[in-house]
Design an enzyme around this catalytic site. Structure first.
Site, short mmCIF file in Angstrom:
data_model
loop_
_atom_site.label_atom_id
_atom_site.label_comp_id
_atom_site.label_asym_id
_atom_site.label_seq_id
_atom_site.Cartn_x
_atom_site.Cartn_y
_atom_site.Cartn_z
N ASP A 8 11.61 -1.31 -0.79
CA ASP A 8 11.12 -2.46 -0.11
C ASP A 8 11.97 -3.17 0.51
O ASP A 8 12.13 -4.62 0.42
CB ASP A 8 9.95 -3.05 -0.81
CG ASP A 8 8.96 -1.85 -1.13
OD1 ASP A 8 8.04 -1.96 -0.38
OD2 ASP A 8 8.83 -1.88 -2.41
N HIS A 10 12.41 -3.72 3.95
CA HIS A 10 11.42 -4.26 4.88
C HIS A 10 12.41 -5.14 6.16
O HIS A 10 11.89 -6.15 6.60
CB HIS A 10 10.44 -5.32 4.54
CG HIS A 10 9.50 -4.57 3.73
ND1 HIS A 10 8.39 -3.94 4.30
CD2 HIS A 10 9.16 -4.49 2.36
CE1 HIS A 10 7.66 -3.49 3.64
NE2 HIS A 10 8.08 -3.68 2.23
N ASP A 36 10.04 2.04 3.30
CA ASP A 36 9.98 0.77 3.44
C ASP A 36 11.19 -0.09 3.88
O ASP A 36 11.23 -1.40 3.45
CB ASP A 36 8.78 -0.22 2.64
CG ASP A 36 7.56 0.55 2.52
OD1 ASP A 36 7.21 1.26 3.22
OD2 ASP A 36 6.95 0.05 1.65
N ASN A 63 5.55 4.05 3.78
CA ASN A 63 4.22 3.66 4.69
C ASN A 63 4.66 2.74 5.79
O ASN A 63 4.09 3.00 6.99
CB ASN A 63 3.14 3.19 3.95
CG ASN A 63 3.31 1.91 3.25
OD1 ASN A 63 4.35 1.70 2.59
ND2 ASN A 63 2.28 0.89 3.50
N HIS A 64 5.76 2.04 5.86
CA HIS A 64 6.00 1.20 6.81
C HIS A 64 6.72 1.90 7.92
O HIS A 64 6.76 1.42 9.11
CB HIS A 64 6.68 0.21 6.36
CG HIS A 64 5.96 -0.84 5.74
ND1 HIS A 64 5.43 -2.10 6.39
CD2 HIS A 64 5.28 -1.02 4.37
CE1 HIS A 64 4.53 -2.66 5.52
NE2 HIS A 64 4.50 -2.25 4.43
#
Length: 67
Positions: A8, A10, A36, A63-64
């Site tokens: 993650d 991001h 992600d 999923n991102h």
């Protein structure tokens, strides 16, 4: 050689660099992102570029990345 696993990110390029520095990552280490890596943070393109071009880095699709 170590394997450094990170989740993650991001799009947080600066924070990723700080984390790798704290881990003492060097050119012999393999960095694996558990998806992600983009979205939300200010520097998704920098993070994506790192995982796209660094020979010691890999990323799984999260999923991102599907957005």
């Amino acid at each position: 050689m170590r394997t450094i696993v990170i989740g993650d990110i991001h799009g947080c390029w600066r924070e990723l660099q700080e984390l790798l520095k704290k881990c003492g990552a060097d050119a012999d280490d393999c960095v694996i992102a558990l998806g992600d890596i983009v979205d939300r943070g200010p520097a998704s393109l920098d993070v994506l570029d790192y995982f796209r071009h660094a020979s010691d880095a890999r990323s799984l699709k999260g999923n991102h990345e599907r957005k």
